[in-house]
Enzyme design. Sequence first.
Site, short mmCIF file in Angstrom:
data_model
loop_
_atom_site.label_atom_id
_atom_site.label_comp_id
_atom_site.label_asym_id
_atom_site.label_seq_id
_atom_site.Cartn_x
_atom_site.Cartn_y
_atom_site.Cartn_z
N LYS A 80 0.91 -1.24 -0.04
CA LYS A 80 0.07 0.02 0.06
C LYS A 80 0.77 1.23 0.10
O LYS A 80 1.44 1.64 0.89
CB LYS A 80 -0.93 -0.05 1.28
N THR A 108 5.09 7.08 14.79
CA THR A 108 4.77 6.36 15.97
C THR A 108 3.16 6.43 16.54
O THR A 108 2.75 5.34 16.66
CB THR A 108 5.56 6.83 17.15
N GLU A 123 8.47 -0.12 12.15
CA GLU A 123 9.73 0.87 11.97
C GLU A 123 9.20 2.14 11.99
O GLU A 123 8.53 2.70 11.20
CB GLU A 123 10.45 0.29 10.97
N CYS A 183 13.92 8.82 9.15
CA CYS A 183 13.49 8.37 10.68
C CYS A 183 14.83 8.32 11.29
O CYS A 183 14.44 8.33 12.61
CB CYS A 183 12.65 7.09 10.65
N GLU A 211 10.32 14.51 16.98
CA GLU A 211 10.62 14.11 15.71
C GLU A 211 10.25 15.34 14.62
O GLU A 211 9.08 15.49 14.62
CB GLU A 211 10.34 12.75 15.21
#
Length: 470
Positions: A164, A218, A238, A273, A372
């Site tokens: 996807k 996350t 991940e 990331c 982040e």
Amino acid sequence: VTPEGKGRIEVISPVNEEVYGTAPDAGTADMDRAVAAARNAFDNGPWPSMTPDERADAISRLSASLQARAMEIADVITNENGSVKSFSIMGQVFASTMVLDTYAGIARTYEFENRRAGALGGDVRVRRAPVGVVAGIIPWNVPLYITAMKLGPALASGSTIVLKPSPETSLDAYLLADAIMEAGIPEGVINIVAAGREVSEYLVSHPQIDKVSFTGSTAVGRRIASICGEQIKRCTLELGGKSAAIVLDDVNLDDALLDQLLMSGLMNNGQACGAQTRILIPRGRYSEVVEAMGDAMSKMVVGDPNEESSQIGPLVAERQRTRVLGYIESGKSEGARVVTGGGRPDDLEKGWYVSPTLFADANNQMKIAREEIFGPVLTAIPYDTEAEALAIANDSDYGLCGSVWTSDFEHGAEVAAQVRTGVMAINTMAILDFNAPFGGFKNSGLGRELGPEGLDAYTELQSIILPAAG
């Protein structure tokens, strides 16, 4: 196949803010067909029963087919998500084929079955069976590369997969589809269905999916984990990171090493990331290192990622630029000092650009050091002792990557071993190695990708207990 609905996904180029292309917007009926095709290919097709060498040969053919399309794919990804040309060629395409080549090699030597002495007198055969039908949820930052991280081990295991792609980068997936057909992968083994969030969740929760492999935020990872937990479904997650680069007092930061340090945080326009965005610097060398970083960052060429000279391109979407600019304002309001950057480039009216930004006089409790950002923003934090540097590095909700910069590699490795994070590098911007497991501690995820351990995650252990002799 012809989609069930007539909806289209518009891919807006971050370079000029115009529609670059469109792709079918899948509905639940399309996803049902994709899952059914993958299920049939696994339950009734030849793929799972092929030998590992036969599957390895097919993976190698797919890699070669992608290599033949390398420049076309790189150009499409550059105009989908803003990656500069050099990174699109190496980090987006050739890194992807290297992952596939690595798994073709692993498949040939992997121990899919071993025989051992049992405790009851007979032998036991321990098999690694393919996990089944996989859902691969792909992010927009390195779409083909992360696809390869899921495709390689899934194919090597004998599993089938529904991929996807992200709506922002749904076009390059169709070039991948061309390569798959050219490589002669059996029908139904790989299925590509671009869709938005609602249909993506439908795929994750589909009862015919045996495993979910997700790369992304996350927050979304938590949602996927909850669905998989409810259904006792295997998953690999991940997720995000807020990695620290620990500069030790003995490092010789020549121009080449300084460039490595900066790009460890700024690669792919900061949209990685594993980006090392917290730069921990000994107080005795703080001014020197910050000045060198700021000078180098101020000279970086920000512009059209299709140009060879560009080092920093635009962010993927307007919302992403707004997000990053919000973090920059937060850093200013919390008292951090902008050494360079701090906003949009003055000379670029079109495109979702943000100038490479360095904050100094910061501490690890500031928002820019905790969350982040996913943009070209670095935060320099001083420390007095190595023990304090380790405490700062470990004071994070994340634990994906990190690095140590030193003239003493062995001591650097000793420091690295004390950081609670999945991957540590010494004196290099590399955040992974194709032969080694990649993944995070804490909120950075569950499970590992790459290396033989990445193939482990696409298998189920089965024990066959044989009777004792006589």
